[in-house]
Design an enzyme around this catalytic site. Structure first.
Site, PDB file in Angstrom:
ATOM      1  CD  GLU A 498       1.007  -5.805   1.148  1.00  0.00           C
ATOM      2  OE1 GLU A 498       0.151  -6.378   0.443  1.00  0.00           O
ATOM      3  OE2 GLU A 498       2.188  -6.181   1.182  1.00  0.00           O
ATOM      4  CG  ASP A 561       7.363  -3.355  -5.461  1.00  0.00           C
ATOM      5  OD1 ASP A 561       6.910  -3.470  -4.302  1.00  0.00           O
ATOM      6  OD2 ASP A 561       8.208  -4.132  -5.945  1.00  0.00           O
TER       7      ASP A 561
END
Length: 648
Positions: A498, A561
């Site tokens: 995030e 990711d």
């Protein structure tokens, strides 16, 4: 397209290979036994690390809600929680819903049947908008993306019948889904009270209208570019675009007490051709589209017969085998409409202070790791690097559940039936949204998409904040029973994922306050785009079952990711942790088992790559993975060093 040598198959597409090694296929080595023994619940589209927790959370909350309505538990002292229990009680009362049948929906649809021309629509449009009827024009008040301290008015395109605009490009699948939808809605309209001929006419015209809309509406891939949604027009220029629809009068009545000086258009193509959609010639098809869309949206809140009739399309799109139970539907309705209140209850009762303290410590550790990585970055110039660190240091963290909810919940009053309550809730929310125009944004609020009981996490570029709802802090993501290395591979990587969104192809265009602003030097941004394009190339076109990964559509999540896993590995190494455990839990959190229908839908709609690819490809780009598992050129997980992407 990148050449991969990963061996052992793709999870639920081929038979899971329980003998495959992490050197050949990390995802399958960790998850094959789970894939082999785990069955997809009949009322779910898929099962995975996220959904397994979700199922348990919902089961617990359903039990609690049942105890509340049976007076076995005392209502907690949470503002407006009585409305949650009352709505659940209405939703679970199928006897009353069956007795009411289709009467209220038939009455509301009669209002649309009374529209005989575009003149009639112009006269009724304001009331239809306020009462949540499906118009071909969508307005929403939200943060001004270039001045995020205040709210602005946005003009958007309507939702299509198919999952995404790109769904129409797969002609065979589009035809299959539209055939199912057509048969379903003809049946639903007849149950509501339309005769066979009128049902056929309305559904056929609605589908034809939707097909004309589709080329004008952005796909998910196009919507991934948030900044392309920011197209401001002066009020005068905006309303002058409409020839037959009386937009000036429409907005003047809706915002009678607020000044509308401009409108931000999110879909320029749709706006450009708006008069080809809303005109007298198209009125019959437009009217039918409104009727069918409204019937589809509201039929599920009535009788069991209507629920069953309205199910085949969802079955075809998502591959769900069975309609959910009444209790499960009742919970979903309650959580969808009053989710933030449900989340506060969940957070206060099921999220411990010890877990919150542990995760807060890990979050700020991840931020410090990111700060160090930015400071040591070897491709950013000093000016851009300082701006990036300033943005990182301004990042706000929201963990667990909110301490403040929107005032809209105080204004909501339920009706005498489930259908009536749903209508009142949505109408109240729509009217409340209108009142926010030009008001200052309250950054303490979390937003409806992140209630505490969902298993998710998010970065909001317009607020420059990261949110971690309470429910995600469970195994495999996080557990006090996990080693710290396993937690780094789970929630640690998710936290850093995030954070990475602040510097993905979208987030990178927003500054520390969440405003769209270019804080990059020209050379740095060109280099960043070059690296992001390498990530696109890494994923684009990978065949998985009957679908292919869209590298452009998934690039933001893939960059996040890669950044998240890289930061988690760095933190684990600093603590002298076990990288084997970290990578194994990283693969574990992405486990998923699904059928071909939902995989096709996600390929068109989801900005995330398939879990198998997320687990394997991010790991393949990290040198530490090769060291942890002694991966060589002869192994399936080997990726040529020139193809390994390194960004953050």
């Amino acid at each position: 397209m990148t050449k991969f040598n990963i061996r052992g198959g793709i999870g639920d597409i081929t038979a899971p290979n329980t003998k495959v090694s992490p050197q050949d296929n990390l995802y399958l080595a960790v998850n094959s036994s789970w894939l082999k023994k785990t069955k997809i619940p009949a009322d779910q589209p898929y099962i995975g690390g996220f959904t397994e927790i979700d199922i348990n959370v919902k089961q617990q909350l359903r039990k609690d809600f049942t105890d509340f309505i049976n007076d076995k538990k005392t209502l907690p002292k949470i503002a407006n929680f009585n409305k949650v229990v009352s709505l659940y009680k209405q939703a679970v009362d199928m006897k009353t819903r069956n007795n009411i049948g289709a009467k209220p929906l038939k009455a509301d649809l009669h209002r649309l049947l009374e529209l005989h021309s575009l003149t009639d629509l112009n006269a009724q449009a304001v009331q239809l908008f306020k009462q949540d009827f499906r118009l071909p024009i969508v307005f929403e008040v939200d943060q001004d993306l270039k001045d995020t301290d205040k709210n602005a008015l946005y003009f958007e395109a309507p939702k299509l019948i198919l999952p995404d605009a790109s769904s129409y490009q797969n002609k065979d699948n589009a035809e299959r889904l539209l055939n199912v939808f057509t048969q379903q809605m003809k049946h639903v309209l007849q149950l509501i009270g339309f005769n066979k001929k009128d049902s056929e006419i309305h559904v056929d015209q609605a589908v034809a209208f939707d097909q004309e809309l589709a080329p004008l509406v952005k796909s998910q891939e196009e919507n991934n570019d948030f900044t392309a949604m920011y197209n401001p027009y002066s009020f005068k220029d905006f309303v002058s675009q409409f020839r037959e629809f009386e937009m000036k009068s429409f907005l003047g009545q809706i915002f009678a007490e607020q000044e509308v000086d401009r409108v931000i258009v999110t879909e320029p193509r749709f706006f450009k051709y708006i008069n080809e959609i809303i005109n007298s010639t198209h009125f019959a098809k437009l009217k039918s589209w409104m009727i069918v869309k409204y019937a589809y949206s509201y039929a599920n809140y009535l009788s069991q017969e209507l629920r069953e009739a309205n199910f085949p399309y969802s079955q075809a799109v998502y591959g769900i085998q069975e309609l959910s139970s009444i209790a499960k539907q009742a919970y979903e309705i309650t959580a969808n409409e009053l989710g933030e209140i449900v989340g506060v209850y969940y957070g206060k009762n099921y999220f411990g202070d010890e877990a919150k303290k542990d995760v807060e410590q890990m979050t700020y550790h991840m931020i410090s790791v990111y700060n160090e990585r930015l400071e040591n970055n070897d491709w950013l110039t000093e000016t851009t690097k300082k701006e990036a660190i300033k943005k990182l240091n301004a990042l706000k963290v929201k963990i667990g559940y909110p301490t403040k909810l929107s005032e809209v919940y105080d204004q909501i009053n339920l009706g005498d039936s489930l259908y009536d309550s749903i209508c009142k809730i949505r109408q109240t929310k729509k009217l409340f949204n209108i009142t926010k125009l030009n008001q200052k944004v309250d950054r303490q609020l979390w937003g409806e998409d992140m209630p505490a009981m969902i298993i998710n996490a998010g970065y909001a570029p317009n607020n420059n904040d990261i949110t971690f709802p309470a429910a995600i802090f469970q195994a495999p993501f996080y557990s006090s029973k996990n080693t710290s290395s396993e937690n780094y591979g789970g929630i640690g990587a998710v936290i850093a994922h995030e954070i990475s969104h602040a510097f993905d192809p979208n987030g990178s265009k927003f500054d520390e306050k969440g405003n769209i602003r270019n804080w990059w030097s020209k050379e740095d941004f060109e280099k960043f785009n070059e690296l992001a394009q390498a990530e696109v190339k890494l994923f684009d076109g990978i065949q998985i079952g009957a679908t292919k990964v869209n590298g452009h559509q998934t690039v933001g999540e893939n960059v996040a990711d890669l950044g998240g896993l890289t930061a988690a590995v760095k933190a684990c190494v600093e603590e002298k942790g076990n990288l084997t455990e970290l990578f194994e839990n990283w693969a574990r959190i992405w486990r998923r088992k699904m059928g071909p229908e939902i995989r096709q839908t996600l390929a068109e709609l989801d900005p995330h790559a398939p879990g198998e690819m997320r687990a394997n490809i991010a790991a393949q780009c990290l040198d530490e993975f090769y060291e942890a598992f002694n991966v060589t050129e002869n192994d399936g997980m080997w990726l040529d060093p020139k193809q390994r992407v390194k960004i953050w």
